[in-house]
Write an enzyme that holds these catalytic residues in place. Structure first.
Site, PDB file in Angstrom:
ATOM      1  N   PRO A   1      21.493   7.907   6.142  1.00 16.94           N
ATOM      2  CA  PRO A   1      22.042   7.787   7.483  1.00 16.94           C
ATOM      3  C   PRO A   1      21.212   8.494   8.531  1.00 16.94           C
ATOM      4  O   PRO A   1      20.413   9.364   8.225  1.00 16.94           O
ATOM      5  CB  PRO A   1      23.363   8.516   7.344  1.00 16.94           C
ATOM      6  CG  PRO A   1      23.048   9.607   6.388  1.00 16.94           C
ATOM      7  CD  PRO A   1      21.906   9.163   5.535  1.00 16.94           C
ATOM      8  N   GLU A   2      21.457   8.130   9.766  1.00 18.58           N
ATOM      9  CA  GLU A   2      20.965   8.929  10.879  1.00 18.58           C
ATOM     10  C   GLU A   2      22.140   9.791  11.345  1.00 18.58           C
ATOM     11  O   GLU A   2      23.227   9.752  10.753  1.00 18.58           O
ATOM     12  CB  GLU A   2      20.394   8.008  11.960  1.00 18.58           C
ATOM     13  CG  GLU A   2      19.283   7.163  11.358  1.00 18.58           C
ATOM     14  CD  GLU A   2      18.368   6.460  12.355  1.00 18.58           C
ATOM     15  OE1 GLU A   2      18.414   6.778  13.544  1.00 18.58           O
ATOM     16  OE2 GLU A   2      17.604   5.596  11.905  1.00 18.58           O
TER      17      GLU A   2
ATOM     18  N   LYS B   1      21.218  15.806  11.316  1.00 23.05           N
ATOM     19  CA  LYS B   1      21.501  15.189  10.026  1.00 23.05           C
ATOM     20  C   LYS B   1      21.989  16.211   9.003  1.00 23.05           C
ATOM     21  O   LYS B   1      22.131  15.888   7.826  1.00 23.05           O
ATOM     22  CB  LYS B   1      20.253  14.486   9.498  1.00 23.05           C
ATOM     23  CG  LYS B   1      19.737  13.386  10.419  1.00 23.05           C
ATOM     24  CD  LYS B   1      18.369  12.903   9.992  1.00 23.05           C
ATOM     25  CE  LYS B   1      17.784  11.991  11.056  1.00 23.05           C
ATOM     26  NZ  LYS B   1      16.338  11.770  10.840  1.00 23.05           N
TER      27      LYS B   1
ATOM     28  N   ARG C   1       6.007   6.723   8.062  1.00 27.15           N
ATOM     29  CA  ARG C   1       7.259   5.982   8.215  1.00 27.15           C
ATOM     30  C   ARG C   1       6.984   4.657   8.906  1.00 27.15           C
ATOM     31  O   ARG C   1       6.102   4.566   9.766  1.00 27.15           O
ATOM     32  CB  ARG C   1       8.273   6.788   9.041  1.00 27.15           C
ATOM     33  CG  ARG C   1       8.550   8.189   8.503  1.00 27.15           C
ATOM     34  CD  ARG C   1       9.146   8.189   7.127  1.00 27.15           C
ATOM     35  NE  ARG C   1      10.391   7.444   7.093  1.00 27.15           N
ATOM     36  CZ  ARG C   1      11.545   7.899   7.541  1.00 27.15           C
ATOM     37  NH1 ARG C   1      11.642   9.097   8.043  1.00 27.15           N
ATOM     38  NH2 ARG C   1      12.622   7.158   7.465  1.00 27.15           N
TER      39      ARG C   1
END
Length: 268
Positions: A2-3, A52, A256
């Site tokens: 998740p973010e 996070k 990324r």
DNA sequence: GCCATATGGAAAG
DNA sequence: TTTCCCTATGGCA
């Protein structure tokens, strides 16, 4: 995977299910058995999030610090069931059970250790934090804005999707240096992150497509991807831009995946 | 079965 | 800058 918006939802869920409840904590997988023994039997007071990072607070002043990383996942159930897969941490009450698999971090920490962690995380758009302490850093940096947005010391809770989408929404090329942005652009990005991410907390998904482009985006996300929302560029490389029709490009930044529209995001 | 992939981050080099 | 860690899943033999 998740973010920040998902982590905030999970903090709320854990508080709702277990707040002010004495819970049993164990580790079916075995890698958190020692940590579990430090807190099981103590009342869980609440869970909070910064970016996070998730903190589950206990009455004995200890907390469990959880970071999901790429693979971590919470599962919430109404009762305890036979373990399936590798469950690092399990919290059980009379009426609920939470299972945690594959986290990057799962550790018992003291109040002091929690402060240390919080001190190295930047302002969180979801919490309405003040971005002024990072504004000058970003505006003076020679690092690409696409990298800065992923830096948790600057933008807590922003991940690969929000990064890609907020830059698209403001027509900013991910490779532009922080120093090439105007103060107004910095503020627009921050304000937009606040709105997008707060919406994400409410809905549990990432939706970034503006109403006027909605007809073109309809149901695309459901067909094309499984991140569960409608987006402009994230994982849409090789497909047409919803605004101008150009092919969305894909590259790599800091290891990324990066997605952007070369036409809409040609400028600073 | 095997392999690639994933919304992260820290450690090692 | 590269490597490593954590786990589940989907595509392809």
């Amino acid at each position: 995977m998740p973010e920040g918006h998902v982590v905030h939802r999970q903090a709320k869920e854990i508080t709702k299910l277990f707040g002010k409840t004495t819970v049993a904590v164990d580790s079916p997988q075995g890698r958190f058995t020692e940590g579990a023994s430090l807190i099981t039997g103590s009342a869980l007071t609440k869970a909070t999030a910064q970016g996070k990072h998730l903190f589950i607070h206990f009455e004995n002043q200890l907390a469990v610090h959880v970071h999901l990383g790429l693979y971590g996942k919470w599962t919430f159930l109404s009762e305890r069931v036979d373990p399936v897969g590798l469950i690092r941490l399990r919290i059980t009450s009379d009426s609920a059970c939470a299972e945690l698999r594959g986290p990057n971090a799962c550790e018992v920490i003291t109040q002091g250790e929690m402060r240390t962690i919080l001190n190295r995380i930047g302002p969180d758009p979801i919490k309405g934090d003040d971005p002024s302490r990072i504004r000058e850093k970003v505006l003076a940096s020679t690092t690409p804005i696409g990298t800065l947005l992923m830096d948790q010391k600057l933008y807590a809770g922003v991940g690969n999707i929000y990064r890609a989408e907020v830059l698209f929404r403001h027509g900013i090329n991910p490779y532009s240096q922080g120093a090439s942005l105007t103060r107004a652009q910095f503020d627009e990005i921050w304000t937009d992150l606040v709105q997008l991410m707060k919406r994400g907390v409410r809905s549990g998904r990432i939706d970034t497509v503006r109403p006027e482009h909605e007809p073109r985006a309809m149901n695309r996300a459901a067909r094309e991807d499984r991140h569960g929302g409608e987006v402009y560029v994230y994982r849409r490389s090789g497909q047409e831009c919803l605004v101008c029709g150009s092919m969305i490009e894909q590259g790599e930044l800091q290891g990324r995946n990066l997605f952007w529209c070369p036409s809409c995001q040609s400028g600073v």
